[in-house]
Design an enzyme around this catalytic site. Structure first.
Site, PDB file in Angstrom:
ATOM      1  N   SER A 152       2.754  -6.151  10.424  1.00 37.00           N
ATOM      2  CA  SER A 152       3.601  -4.983  10.236  1.00 37.00           C
ATOM      3  C   SER A 152       4.190  -4.510  11.572  1.00 37.00           C
ATOM      4  CB  SER A 152       2.814  -3.885   9.525  1.00 37.00           C
ATOM      5  OG  SER A 152       3.667  -2.878   9.022  1.00 37.00           O
ATOM      6  N   HIS A 196       1.443  -5.437   0.954  1.00 41.81           N
ATOM      7  CA  HIS A 196       1.598  -5.388   2.407  1.00 41.81           C
ATOM      8  C   HIS A 196       0.362  -5.906   3.145  1.00 41.81           C
ATOM      9  CE1 HIS A 196       3.808  -4.105   5.892  1.00 41.81           C
ATOM     10  NE2 HIS A 196       2.879  -3.242   6.294  1.00 41.81           N
ATOM     11  N   ASP A 218       5.436  -6.650  -1.615  1.00 40.69           N
ATOM     12  CA  ASP A 218       5.330  -5.667  -0.535  1.00 40.69           C
ATOM     13  C   ASP A 218       6.278  -4.486  -0.788  1.00 40.69           C
ATOM     14  OD1 ASP A 218       5.220  -4.296   1.925  1.00 40.69           O
ATOM     15  OD2 ASP A 218       4.900  -6.160   3.034  1.00 40.69           O
TER      16      ASP A 218
END
Length: 260
Positions: A98, A241, A213
């Site tokens: 991320s 995610h 996601d």
């Protein structure tokens, strides 16, 4: 073992260094607003495969010092560069999840990928992070009701079912960060972009992304795959995610095979 590395006067980053004598090193950069602890289910397995696993808490997060400034991608990449030099790391694999993926991309561009032989981007917040609308919503919550914000982050993080106990563990991990650093990273994800960095990546790159996601759309992984030469994209069909947890066995084996 755990120890600290000084990246600038008054700023020490916490390093979790597992199996220091391992044959190949993997450096892990966590996502916002978490810490190295998010990779627990990699650290449980990969050292026993012979790898040295190094988890870094960025400034402002986890066990690291929490200064009032330095939460842009340049500074966070510079912090990583200092750690790499202090630990004398070379020929290592850099793994970023991320926002950690965004930091990894800026490191590759800004420091010419110093020491990195392979790159792994997990649901990377790149080439853009949050939309203005999403960022402003998170920013308001971070500055007024950060625990509520963290609950909403968890609600959108996973595709698979998670237990209440796991959710609470994740929740507490997010609250280890400082409020000001949590808010500052939201602004960075809103205001900074990484389009110009992508052509500068010159190492083999593995891109993994959950097709479900809701935090960083899968389409962004496809764009990374198009813009980063010598990259491959592996979709995770049962993940949101957090594919490093939701499909951890698949992820760990994929990482092993990619690193070699």
């Amino acid at each position: 073992m755990g120890y600290y590395v000084t990246v600038e006067s008054g700023v020490n980053l916490y390093i979790e260094d597992i199996n220091p004598m391992g044959r190949k090193a993997i450096v892990f950069l966590h996502g916002w607003p978490l810490s190295h602890k998010q990779f627990e289910y990699q650290f449980d397995v990969l050292p026993f495969m012979g790898y040295r696993c190094i988890g870094i808490d960025w400034r402002g997060f986890g066990k690291s010092d929490k200064p009032m400034s330095g939460y842009n991608f340049d500074q966070l990449a510079d912090d990583l560069c200092t750690v790499v030099k202090v630990l004398q790391l070379d020929n290592f694999t850099l793994v970023g999840h991320s926002t950690g993926g965004a930091i990894a991309i800026r490191y590759m561009s800004r420091h010419n990928g110093c020491g990195v032989s392979k790159l792994v981007l997990i649901a990377a917040a790149a080439p853009i992070g949050f939309t203005t609308e999403t960022a402003n919503q998170f920013l308001t919550q971070a500055l007024n009701d950060r625990p509520k914000m963290m609950r909403e982050v968890i609600d959108h993080f996973f595709f698979q079912y998670i237990t209440c106990s796991f959710s609470e563990w994740f929740f507490q991990m997010g609250l280890e960060a400082a409020g000001w650093s949590t808010a500052a990273i939201i602004q960075t994800l809103r205001d900074e972009q990484l389009f110009a960095d992508l052509p500068k990546i010159n190492v083999p790159t593995l891109i993994v992304h959950g097709v479900h996601d809701k935090v960083i759309p899968f389409a962004q992984a496809q764009e990374l795959n198009q813009q980063i030469k010598n990259s491959q994209l592996v979709p995770f069909h049962y993940s949101g995610h957090g594919c490093f947890w939701e499909e951890r066995d698949k992820f760990n084996l994929l990482l092993r095979d990619f690193i070699g």
